[in-house]
Design an enzyme around this catalytic site. Structure first.
Site, short mmCIF file in Angstrom:
data_model
loop_
_atom_site.label_atom_id
_atom_site.label_comp_id
_atom_site.label_asym_id
_atom_site.label_seq_id
_atom_site.Cartn_x
_atom_site.Cartn_y
_atom_site.Cartn_z
N GLU A 194 13.49 34.99 18.71
CA GLU A 194 14.23 36.13 19.24
C GLU A 194 15.24 35.71 20.30
O GLU A 194 16.36 36.24 20.36
CB GLU A 194 13.27 37.18 19.79
CG GLU A 194 12.45 37.88 18.71
CD GLU A 194 13.32 38.60 17.69
OE1 GLU A 194 14.40 39.11 18.06
OE2 GLU A 194 12.94 38.65 16.51
N HIS A 197 18.42 34.53 18.74
CA HIS A 197 19.38 35.58 18.40
C HIS A 197 20.40 35.73 19.54
O HIS A 197 21.58 36.02 19.30
CB HIS A 197 18.66 36.90 18.17
CG HIS A 197 18.08 37.05 16.80
ND1 HIS A 197 18.82 36.89 15.65
CD2 HIS A 197 16.81 37.36 16.39
CE1 HIS A 197 18.05 37.09 14.59
NE2 HIS A 197 16.82 37.37 15.02
N TYR A 208 25.47 40.93 11.28
CA TYR A 208 24.09 41.07 10.84
C TYR A 208 24.01 41.86 9.53
O TYR A 208 23.45 42.96 9.46
CB TYR A 208 23.26 41.74 11.94
CG TYR A 208 21.78 41.53 11.80
CD1 TYR A 208 21.22 40.26 11.98
CD2 TYR A 208 20.94 42.58 11.49
CE1 TYR A 208 19.86 40.07 11.84
CE2 TYR A 208 19.57 42.40 11.35
CZ TYR A 208 19.04 41.13 11.53
OH TYR A 208 17.69 40.94 11.40
N HIS A 299 16.34 39.53 6.11
CA HIS A 299 15.05 38.89 6.36
C HIS A 299 14.47 38.27 5.09
O HIS A 299 13.46 37.56 5.17
CB HIS A 299 14.04 39.91 6.89
CG HIS A 299 14.29 40.36 8.29
ND1 HIS A 299 15.05 41.47 8.59
CD2 HIS A 299 13.87 39.86 9.48
CE1 HIS A 299 15.09 41.64 9.90
NE2 HIS A 299 14.39 40.68 10.46
#
Length: 382
Positions: A194, A197, A208, A299
């Site tokens: 995370e 990111h 994204y 994902h």
């Protein structure tokens, strides 16, 4: 596309949606709340990302450079000097939301303070430090923005919140529902993922959605895994390459959220379903670029560049953060990549980076080329 409804938590939306459909009332309600909060939290992330990383962004929807061009402009900020990085100081703050959603919550541990005894707070503190140390000591980067950014985290966020997020300014960790998910501070690679990111936000700034969104996820997985491997002192060959091991409860038939080495094998559970990640372009899922389909499967299709990174790291040998890691980092930070770059463009960037670091005829470049060929992104053999 409506960027205010994107999901960028470590748990992909298809898993939460599956729980909301199939699970009993408690976990189903928790999944619905997590999805709803995720939409709100991550919507603000895109605005913050635009303000911090897109050249020409004016802080509103208007400006000299229109948004569709901003999304293609690569980051061009020069790296900090070696002296500045050497003088970098780690600064962390961990807060407790006390199961509310107001951010950042009550400060429970500042930089240098002793352990709190709260497992989640102390795990977050350690994970923030491990990720910061990887980027500074290995890649010469001074925090996420390369300008000394303080690392802020909030634990115990929401009621049975089933995710972890980077919201554009700070980390957010839920405790899980206790049925399918445990605390999201349990896995240091989740924390590294995370926070990465945030690094992407301040560098390549990948949009994204579609393949650029899958690259956003894959780069985060790669550096998250390197954070874990460096803490454990593992070589690329020794690593398990699992993302989120320890996040599932024992009730789930699965090892982790994802397997970078063997995409599609991380879990196979009666409620959660089967891991849908492909490991090559032959199985690429060309999905609509909307919320219902994970913004084009960001994902899901990230399994393809994930496997390429593992193949490059094991092909080069040694520690991943010393072999493939610097090549991926250089590709990410040296400019030239449009924000909507696809897999082929990123593959070319890593090949150029390997050539710059090791030479055109090097074993490292050959390993990177073979990795991308193996997953079907390129066809040329090394």
């Amino acid at each position: 596309m409506d960027t205010t409804r994107m999901h960028a938590g470590i748990v992909p939306p298809h898993l939460l949606e599956q729980i909301a459909r199939v699970a009993s009332d408690g976990p189903a309600d928790a999944a619905q709340r997590t999805l709803a909060i995720g939409r709100r939290v991550v919507g603000s992330r895109e605005v913050r990302a635009a303000r911090t990383s897109r050249p020409g962004y004016s802080g509103t929807a208007t400006g000299l450079i229109p948004p569709h061009l901003q999304e293609r402009v690569p980051e061009t900020r020069p790296p900090r000097t070696a002296a500045a990085v050497e003088a970098a100081v780690l600064r962390r703050r961990v807060h407790d939301a006390q199961h509310g959603t107001a951010l950042p919550g009550v400060l429970v541990r500042a930089e240098g303070a002793p352990a709190t005894g709260d497992e989640s707070a102390d795990e977050a503190y350690t994970g923030l430090g491990a990720t910061w140390t990887l980027f500074r000591e290995v890649f010469g980067r001074d925090s996420l923005d390369d300008a000394g950014m303080e690392l802020v985290a909030t634990v115990h966020y929401g009621q049975d919140f089933e995710n972890a997020f980077w919201d554009g300014e700070q980390m957010i960790f839920g405790d899980g529902d206790g049925v399918y998910f445990q605390s999201f501070t349990n896995a240091v690679d989740v924390i590294g993922h995370e926070l990465t990111h945030g690094v992407v936000q301040f560098t390549a700034g990948f949009v994204y959605v579609g393949q650029s969104g899958a690259l956003h996820e894959s780069v985060a997985d790669a550096f998250g895994s390197m954070t874990k491997q460096r803490m454990l002192g593992q070589s690329a060959a020794e690593a398990d390459w699992l993302i989120g091991e320890g996040v599932f409860t024992d009730a789930v038939r699965g090892r982790a959220l994802r397997s970078m080495k063997e995409p599609g094998t991380a879990y196979d559970d009666p409620v959660l379903g089967r891991d849908p990640q492909p490991g090559s372009m032959a199985d690429y899922q060309d999905l609509p670029h909307d919320e219902q389909h994970d913004n084009g499967g960001v994902h899901i299709n990230s399994g393809i560049p994930n496997r390429a990174f593992v193949l490059a790291a094991t092909g080069i040998g040694g520690a991943s953060w010393e072999g493939a890691g610097p090549i991926w980092y250089r590709a990410l930070t040296r400019g030239g990549l449009p924000k909507d770059a696809g897999f082929a463009a990123f593959a070319r960037a890593t090949l150029a980076a390997a050539e710059q670091l090791h030479g055109p005829g090097s074993a490292q470049r050959a390993a990177v080329q073979e990795a991308w060929r193996s997953v079907g992104v390129t066809t040329e053999q090394a």
